[in-house]
Enzyme design. Sequence first.
Site, PDB file in Angstrom:
ATOM      1  N   ASN A   1      -5.254   5.126  -4.515  1.00  0.00           N
ATOM      2  CA  ASN A   1      -5.725   5.878  -3.352  1.00  0.00           C
ATOM      3  C   ASN A   1      -5.696   7.353  -3.725  1.00  0.00           C
ATOM      4  OD1 ASN A   1      -5.594   3.352  -2.208  1.00  0.00           O
ATOM      5  ND2 ASN A   1      -3.817   3.787  -0.927  1.00  0.00           N
TER       6      ASN A   1
ATOM      7  N   TYR B   1      -6.159  16.492  -0.013  1.00  0.00           N
ATOM      8  CA  TYR B   1      -4.770  16.843   0.296  1.00  0.00           C
ATOM      9  C   TYR B   1      -4.208  17.855  -0.698  1.00  0.00           C
ATOM     10  CZ  TYR B   1      -4.821  13.044   3.662  1.00  0.00           C
ATOM     11  OH  TYR B   1      -5.122  12.230   4.726  1.00  0.00           O
TER      12      TYR B   1
ATOM     13  N   ASN C   1       0.842  -1.190   0.000  1.00  0.00           N
ATOM     14  CA  ASN C   1       0.000   0.000   0.000  1.00  0.00           C
ATOM     15  C   ASN C   1       0.883   1.247   0.000  1.00  0.00           C
ATOM     16  OD1 ASN C   1      -2.766   1.377   0.572  1.00  0.00           O
ATOM     17  ND2 ASN C   1      -1.392   2.226   2.114  1.00  0.00           N
ATOM     18  N   GLU C   2       0.727   2.057  -1.034  1.00  0.00           N
ATOM     19  CA  GLU C   2       1.410   3.361  -1.125  1.00  0.00           C
ATOM     20  C   GLU C   2       2.902   3.247  -0.814  1.00  0.00           C
ATOM     21  OE1 GLU C   2      -0.736   6.229   1.221  1.00  0.00           O
ATOM     22  OE2 GLU C   2      -2.466   6.186  -0.102  1.00  0.00           O
TER      23      GLU C   2
ATOM     24  N   LYS D   1     -11.835  10.497   8.666  1.00  0.00           N
ATOM     25  CA  LYS D   1     -12.455  10.303   7.352  1.00  0.00           C
ATOM     26  C   LYS D   1     -13.575   9.268   7.369  1.00  0.00           C
ATOM     27  CE  LYS D   1      -8.441  11.642   4.618  1.00  0.00           C
ATOM     28  NZ  LYS D   1      -7.569  11.915   5.776  1.00  0.00           N
TER      29      LYS D   1
ATOM     30  N   TRP E   1     -12.412   5.476   2.137  1.00  0.00           N
ATOM     31  CA  TRP E   1     -11.521   5.509   3.298  1.00  0.00           C
ATOM     32  C   TRP E   1     -12.125   6.478   4.308  1.00  0.00           C
ATOM     33  CZ3 TRP E   1      -7.705   2.359   4.479  1.00  0.00           C
ATOM     34  CH2 TRP E   1      -6.888   2.685   5.562  1.00  0.00           C
TER      35      TRP E   1
END
Length: 889
Positions: free
Chosen positions: A484, A490, A416-417, A584, A564
């Site tokens: 994502n 952001y 993930n990321e 969130k 998310w």
Amino acid sequence: MKKKISFLVFVLTFMLNALVYSQVRSVTNFNGSWQFTKQSYKPAGSVPNIKWQPVSLPHTWNKDDVMDDTPGYYRGACWYTKKFTPSEIYRNKKLYLYFNGANQQTEVYINGKKAGSHTGGYTRFCVEIDQYVSLGKVNEIAVKVDNSFNEDIAPLTADFTFFGGIYRNVSLIAVNNIHFSLDQAANGVFITTPEVSTEKASVNISGHIVNENNTKANLQLLTTIVDREGKVVKRVTQSLKENSGAIDFKQEIPDLQSPHLWTPEDPYLYKVASKLVDINTGKVIDEVINPLGLRWFKFDGEKGFFLNGKPYKLIGASRHQDFKGLGNALPDSYHIRDVKLLKQMGGNFLRVAHYPQDAKVLAACDSLGILASVEIPVVNAITETPAFTQNCKSMLVEMIRQNFNHPSIIIWAYMNEVLLKPKFGKDKPRQQIYFLHVKELAAQLDSMVRKEDPSRYTMIACHGDYNRYKQVGIVDIPMLIGWNLYQGWYGGKTADFAKFLDKFHQDYPALPMLITEYGADADARIRSLQPERFDKSVDYAVDFHRVYLKAMEERPFVAAGIIWNLADFSSEERAETTPHINSKGLLTQDRKAKDVYLFYQANLLKQPFLKISNWNLRAGIADSLDHNVSTQPVLVFSNAKEVLLTQNGKSLGNKTIVDGVATWDIPLINGSNKLIATGSYNGKSITDASEIRLNMVPYNLHSAKATAININLLLGAKRSYTDNDGGTWLPAHAYKAGSFGYTDGKAYQMAGNGRQSYGSDRDIMKTNDDPIYQTQQVNIKTFRFDVPDGKYELVLHFAELTADKPGVALAYNLNNTDQKEAVQDRVFDVLVNNKPLLTNLNLAKQYGPLTAVKKKLIINVKGNAGITINFNPLKGEPVLNAVQLRQAK
């Protein structure tokens, strides 16, 4: 005589139970009567002055310290001990302690001897203990658990709290010497369905048996498939005559006719009972039961996802495993409830993120009809060591084998990321080597998944830096790519989201795409009539999700939209309006629905749904034309085509529902406003009732009664806030004659922060109402209340929002480095109606930066003077964060 008969019945019953117990495995809850300490301990040794705390499992030692104002939380070694007196019933048994989860390095000692260990905080493991146990005597079990940072164990960093402890259930498992294998903490039986259609299905069953008798086994493997009603569908037997050691088996069941298929709408489950029978005695010596869901599925780069040949848009959420006040040490019912809440939202997909979770989660997905992905916690970064690689591989194998038989699972994920904030940013040649190692690890993990389970898809979830993942080669490795995306949160605008989708699909038309994360912070206490990015209002989040859901629904090639997050969750390093919480979630951390959850219910549910917004506590300024009302918007969420709304029995008219939402501008009155919404769905009438309690602020304070004045105001803000005592706060405005307001100054904005567009994102000390202090008016000159004569309580709120101590630049904050805004050397006086209230006020020096300061004054207003607060600068610029005014008793 009756006593003798009763005793005989008791003895026969006991013997029968013992006989059954001796034949098949037993699983005993082992959660009670543990002792816990953070001190160093030597198992079975004499260690003086140890302070033990009685605990029951599940347990974490971090449920409180992750929520305090002190940065960081305890990450280190702790000990659990338990006394255990096993009876003779366990003689000639293999005994295992089965841990559903302990974070993250665990060592198990029995009577001072090390019985086993495990690395990794999120997969299950078991430790054989029979060779160390003395039957009929008191035995000590000691478990050392350590959640210290270890560069060889994933996750290294992440936007969630790494709670320590034995935070899931522990069981004692007793089996015969011949039993289905417990290797990798799986149950030794693995089910696949190589062919499934509406006409027929085939089922293959394979697995491993352990024979520790040191003699040949004369066994029969009996497999029985039963339907939901308990009717036997198939029964297959297989003879096994093998030497001691491991016995592998395979069974094929080719012709299940007219299978009842598993779908989200009808999650039909069969059961597969696997029994080991001793042919010589006819006794069952071991048995395990697994679920069986018959379905087939595929992902298509152009058309999305198909289940049983029908297209499905996968819409759901990710889920973290913690809860308010409990940390991650949750009872079984809490795990199950979360899946039910996702189902009640209308979701059909759960991303189990960012780590394998409690077994109850996937069992609930199976039974409720929620498709799922599961992943190992390789998050943000890797370590380039053989140990890190091996630990990742071990986690991957454990995850797959332990969860193999859940029909809800369609995806295994493993990163993930991972390029979010790559190492060696100042050494580009070295960084290229790092990228190569990341790619190599991804390729190895992907190959392992395909070998372990060819029936499911592999996936990597990437953050929005498309070019970086493409250049490193990550995009080319998995079978599915997850993105994502947080355009409009952001950074950027929500309109950029659809552009990203189209760009990627144009470049990779054959690669199936899932949106594995999207969302916006939504503090349930914050609302706004002028929502904007990073104000943390529920209203901005509703607008955000409305744009994202529509964009995904319009694009068949987007296979899934995964929100998310299902619920707010712990992230200790976060500050912002909800310190140590990522907000969130569609639900609060204690699982109360936000309007965003209602929005998805309105758009996803296939049964009648109608719900009025849960913004029930409000404040508002009376309208200029009608001083008896404050006109404000009220949202109604529904899947009806049209809804009628009434207020205190008066019709407000019908509205057409668009994207699941309709908005009325309602003339709210002071006090109670009772709303009733009615509509219909497929001919069925639906209704909802709600009450809005409004604190009315008079339009003209001077002509109002002093008893009507109860005002809470936020400076430098456009958002409203309901504090933890139920008080409602309005954004202040520039001074208006006859009313109130400030003169001069500007709203505070963090210096050098490309992401935070609204106030401060720093944790404010000595308060649980951070939003009151995270905005302010800088260089304010005066604040006036044109109130009538009377006795008032005036409260001023301050906080120095600049601080020399840098804030942590969290990994997800791509536009922000460690924040260190030089503390302002500001000194000022505060006068109220020309009388000094505060002199030489230096917030940073006297109270410390980022600290809530509250000053209260009782003032008698006479001669129509009203209240004037003057801020006289002595050095730097005066500030005011919030102000309250009400009639004094």
